[in-house]
Every structure is written in C-alpha cells, then in structure tokens.
Design an enzyme around this catalytic site. Structure first.
Site, PDB file in Angstrom:
ATOM      1  N   TYR A 199     -30.553 -57.253 -70.836  1.00  0.00           N
ATOM      2  CA  TYR A 199     -30.164 -57.238 -68.816  1.00  0.00           C
ATOM      3  C   TYR A 199     -31.112 -56.796 -68.321  1.00  0.00           C
ATOM      4  O   TYR A 199     -31.135 -57.228 -67.371  1.00  0.00           O
ATOM      5  CB  TYR A 199     -29.630 -55.952 -69.211  1.00  0.00           C
ATOM      6  CG  TYR A 199     -27.973 -55.404 -68.624  1.00  0.00           C
ATOM      7  CD1 TYR A 199     -26.986 -55.874 -69.567  1.00  0.00           C
ATOM      8  CD2 TYR A 199     -27.726 -55.320 -66.848  1.00  0.00           C
ATOM      9  CE1 TYR A 199     -25.618 -55.658 -68.967  1.00  0.00           C
ATOM     10  CE2 TYR A 199     -26.771 -54.784 -66.995  1.00  0.00           C
ATOM     11  CZ  TYR A 199     -25.362 -55.655 -67.687  1.00  0.00           C
ATOM     12  OH  TYR A 199     -24.295 -55.555 -67.426  1.00  0.00           O
ATOM     13  N   LYS A 213     -25.831 -51.432 -82.135  1.00  0.00           N
ATOM     14  CA  LYS A 213     -25.639 -52.356 -83.459  1.00  0.00           C
ATOM     15  C   LYS A 213     -26.158 -53.251 -84.382  1.00  0.00           C
ATOM     16  O   LYS A 213     -26.457 -54.159 -84.347  1.00  0.00           O
ATOM     17  CB  LYS A 213     -25.540 -53.968 -82.356  1.00  0.00           C
ATOM     18  CG  LYS A 213     -24.181 -55.023 -82.422  1.00  0.00           C
ATOM     19  CD  LYS A 213     -22.978 -54.522 -82.743  1.00  0.00           C
ATOM     20  CE  LYS A 213     -21.749 -55.373 -84.166  1.00  0.00           C
ATOM     21  NZ  LYS A 213     -20.590 -55.563 -84.621  1.00  0.00           N
ATOM     22  N   ASP A 216     -19.695 -51.968 -82.210  1.00  0.00           N
ATOM     23  CA  ASP A 216     -17.828 -51.926 -82.298  1.00  0.00           C
ATOM     24  C   ASP A 216     -17.014 -50.647 -82.949  1.00  0.00           C
ATOM     25  O   ASP A 216     -15.509 -50.682 -82.314  1.00  0.00           O
ATOM     26  CB  ASP A 216     -17.875 -53.475 -83.693  1.00  0.00           C
ATOM     27  CG  ASP A 216     -18.312 -53.725 -84.049  1.00  0.00           C
ATOM     28  OD1 ASP A 216     -19.253 -52.722 -84.662  1.00  0.00           O
ATOM     29  OD2 ASP A 216     -18.908 -53.711 -85.192  1.00  0.00           O
ATOM     30  N   ASP A 275     -23.532 -50.572 -71.004  1.00  0.00           N
ATOM     31  CA  ASP A 275     -21.822 -51.015 -69.842  1.00  0.00           C
ATOM     32  C   ASP A 275     -20.781 -51.511 -70.126  1.00  0.00           C
ATOM     33  O   ASP A 275     -19.740 -50.907 -69.843  1.00  0.00           O
ATOM     34  CB  ASP A 275     -22.920 -52.821 -69.635  1.00  0.00           C
ATOM     35  CG  ASP A 275     -22.579 -53.036 -68.493  1.00  0.00           C
ATOM     36  OD1 ASP A 275     -21.866 -52.218 -67.511  1.00  0.00           O
ATOM     37  OD2 ASP A 275     -22.132 -54.689 -68.708  1.00  0.00           O
TER      38      ASP A 275
END
Ligand code: NAP
Length: 397
Positions: free
Chosen positions: A148, A215, A264, A288
């Site tokens: 980002y 992640k 996830d 986000d």
C-alpha cells in the site's frame, strides 16, 4: 485562551482539558450534510457528561481550494498538529492533483500509522448475518507500509525494467519481462509500533486476546516477520501481562492471550467464530479487506466508525467517501461520523459521553427511524439525514 490537548508522555495517553476545542474538517460531497446532523449529538452528549466541547472548522478539500487555491493548506496541517485530535468528514481525491489522496496526505504529514476500526453491532441495525452481536472487535491496521505504500511502477517503464534486470540478474529471481512492479516493504519498526499500540489498547481495556493477522505462510519474510515481531514484542515488553496461545491452558488469569491467524482463515473465522476474537493487529492490505468485511456484519460502512492514530495525534473520520450523487440532499446516513465522534470522545477519556451516543443511536434505530440506506433494507419510509441526527440528539439522556 484555547485549551489544548496534551499528552501524558509516560503512558502515551491523550489528556483533554475541559473546554477542549476540536478542529473539524467538514469535507466534500455529503460532508456538510452529515456534519450538520452530527454536531448537536456530539456537543450535547459531552455536555450531559459534564464536559465542554467546542468545534472549530479547519479547511481541506474543495472548501480550502475555493478559499486559498490549495486542497490541503499547510495552515490546516499545522492546526491538526497543534490541536492533536481532529474530526473529519470525507474528502474527494482531486483529479489530476499531485497528491495520491488528501487522506493519505494527512496521514503521512501527521505520521498516523494506525488505522483503527472498532466493530460492534448496535441492536436494531439491519445486518446480513444472523448473529451480528457476536462480533465485538477492534482492528489495528498498519497504515504506512506494505504494498500500500505506493512504491510501484507501470509495466514497460524504465524503473520497472531496471528493477526486473536487477532481480533476474543479481538475485536470480524469476520475473516475466514487461511485468508491472510493486514493492512490499515491512519494517520491524513499523510493525512493532503498530502492534504496541494494539497491545496497550488491549491491556488498558482489559480485552481477552490480541490476534496477529498475517499471510506469513507464503510471504515469510514480510508477513511472517510481522507475526514474529508481534510475539517478540509481547514477550520482551509485556511478558508478565501476556501469554502466547500455544502455552495457554484456557485460564489466562487476567493475562492477554496472544494468538495469530493466517489472513484467509481469519476471514472465515470472522464469520464463523467472531466471538473468539477481540483485538486484531495486521499489516496494511489484510486490514484493508478485513475491516470492510467486518463493517458489513454490523451494518456496512455507513455504521462504521474509524480513526487514524499516531503518537499523540489522531484524526477520527467517517469511513465512507463523499457519495457525490447525494451531496446537499440531506439524505445520507450520518451514523459513521456520529460514531466516529463517539469513538473520539472515548479516546479523550470521556467514555460516558461516548456510551450515551451509542445508546441513543440504538434507541433511534430500534424505533425504525432510519435513513434511506437502512430503511430500504427493512421496507420503512426513510427520514432525512438531519431528522435522524435530531432524533439521536433527542434520545440522549
Ligand atoms: P462513497 O462516497 O463511499 O459512496 C459509495 C456508495 O456508498 C454511495 O453511493 C452510497 O451507496 C453509499 N454511501 C456512502 N456514504 C453513505 C452514507 N453516509 N449513508 C448511506 N450510504 C452511503 O464511495 P465512492 O463513490 O467510491 O467515492 C466518492 C469519493 O469519495 C471519491 O473521490 C473518493 O476518493 C472519496 N473517498 C473518500 C474517503 C475518505 O475521505 N475517507 C473514503 C472513500 C472514498 P448507494 O448508492 O447504494 O446509496
């Protein structure tokens, strides 16, 4: 004489003075509509709780451009720094301007490194899930790093090609020719200061757990490091107050349980087992997605408060944009700004005032006094933005 907010440097806590003055950036599009509806609610709630609260308008966006030819004047940034805590409506991103967005400009200028979003359902608000009451979380999303950060180049550009040549030549990485290239920087400093803010919040509010969302199974040295730095920080600086989930026997004994979840899985958990999560800390991109996903469970962005917080500086803001097609129509839902204001009052230490607002808003919604966005979900005649704000102010007690 203006009573400026100070910071207790030992505990890094904001200390408001009575008669506190808060700058308000009214914003573009529906900004004036939602501010007109929110101001009476916030000032009345503060007054009922024994506090004097005043707002002073400071310009950004279209209003600033009209006044001085700049969208984000230096004077506004100076005001935000001087007063420390600001409330803000939505700002349109100027097309063709040099700045990526005014919101990013404010965040960068004040180093507001955490995007903080409380997720708590107000009874009566229509929700797409069966048990929205089970989600009671607060999200701390890193605001300054990750993919980002805007370090990227278009496919075929000189910069992208040079980077590809370096990666394939020097580092023997496989990258297809003519790829667009982006970089994902994540530092120990940036990650730890964000996790520290979440940890301190969790301990102060006596929350049961803090979950690091990452992640790291795939992006081992960036997202994986975020997880590692989180556990390291908790053990090194808060070892007597925290316990890692793997050595937790189900009896935390007042200690904060530190968990981690792969992003996830966390999305699934947030729908299936939301009651098992409380404070979440995560890198920018995960945050986000997850913050909007959780906002949907409690009624959508129109009902979601938010803030960007740094060290001793904070900007509380409506989480939605300028909704230009509704501008000036006195139609949209002002709840996001009202609730961001309530979150701001809580941050100032005025919890009673904040609770009065959520209680009044809940009472109004339960009576099916709803703006168009919620009214259409339950098939009732909508009230205007100003009528909704007035109803919330009338229900404050
Ligand atoms: P948006 O302004 O958030 O509006 C998208 C849709 O969300 C609206 O058409 C409306 O849906 C719904 N909505 C937004 N605010 C609402 C409210 N208060 N009450 C009820 N419904 C609401 O997003 P956008 O159209 O993508 O962005 C417009 C401008 O806002 C852009 O310039 C963007 O850069 C800027 N923006 C600013 C911020 C910020 O300042 N923090 C954040 C996001 C976007 P329906 O049409 O279904 O009624």
């Amino acid at each position: 004489m203006i009573n400026l907010i100070t910071v207790d440097s030992q505990n890094n806590l904001i200390v408001p003075k009575d008669g506190t003055v808060i700058p308000i950036i009214v914003g573009d599009g529906v900004g004036p509509d939602i501010w007109r509806a929110s101001e009476p609610v916030l000032t009345k709630a503060a007054k009922l709780s024994g506090h004097k609260l005043e707002f002073v308008e400071t310009l950004a966006g279209q209003a600033a451009f009209k006044a001085c030819g700049q969208y984000l004047p230096d004077e506004t940034l100076e005001t935000l720094k001087k007063f420390r805590v600001t409330l803000k409506g939505p700002l349109a991103t100027p097309v063709g301007g040099g700045m990526r967005s005014l919101n990013v400009g404010i965040r960068q200028a004040l180093d507001l490194y955490a995007c903080v979003r409380p997720i708590k359902w107000i009874p009566g608000v229509p929700s797409p899930v069966r048990e929205p009451n089970k989600a009671d979380m607060i999200l701390f999303r890193e605001n300054t790093e990750d993919v980002y950060a805007g370090i990227e180049w278009p496919a075929g550009s000189k910069e992208a090609d040079e980077l590809i040549a370096f990666l394939t030549g020097n580092l023997k990485a496989k990258v297809r020719p003519n790829s667009a290239m982006g970089v994902k920087p994540m530092s120990e400093f940036g990650s730890k200061r964000l996790i520290k803010m979440a940890l301190e919040w969790a301990l102060r509010e006596k929350r049961p757990s803090l979950t690091l969302v990452h992640k790291g199974n795939i992006m081992k040295f960036t997202e994986g490091a975020f997880r590692k730095w989180g556990y390291e920080l908790a053990a090194a600086d808060y070892g007597d107050k925290t316990v890692p989930e793997e050595s937790w026997d189900g009896q935390a004994g007042g200690r904060l349980v530190i968990k981690d979840r792969i992003a996830d899985n966390m999305f699934m958990q947030s729908l299936l087992r939301p009651e098992e999560y409380s404070v979440l800390a995560m890198p920018n991109l995960n945050g986000d997605y997850l913050s909007d996903c959780l906002a949907a469970q409690i009624g959508g962005l129109g009902m979601a408060p938010g803030a960007n917080i740094g060290d001793g500086l904070a900007v509380f803001e409506a989480t939605h944009g300028t909704a230009p097609k509704y501008a000036g129509q006195d139609q949209v839902n002002p709840s996001s700004l009202i609730l961001s204001g309530a979150f701001m009052l809580e941050y100032l230490g005025w919890k009673e005032a904040s609770e009065k607002i959520t209680k009044a808003l809940g009472a109004v919604v339960s009576k099916k006094i709803l703006t168009y966005d919620l009214a259409r979900q339950v098939g009732v005649t909508p009230v205007k933005c100003s009528e909704f704000g007035q109803a919330v102010a009338d229900h404050l007690e």
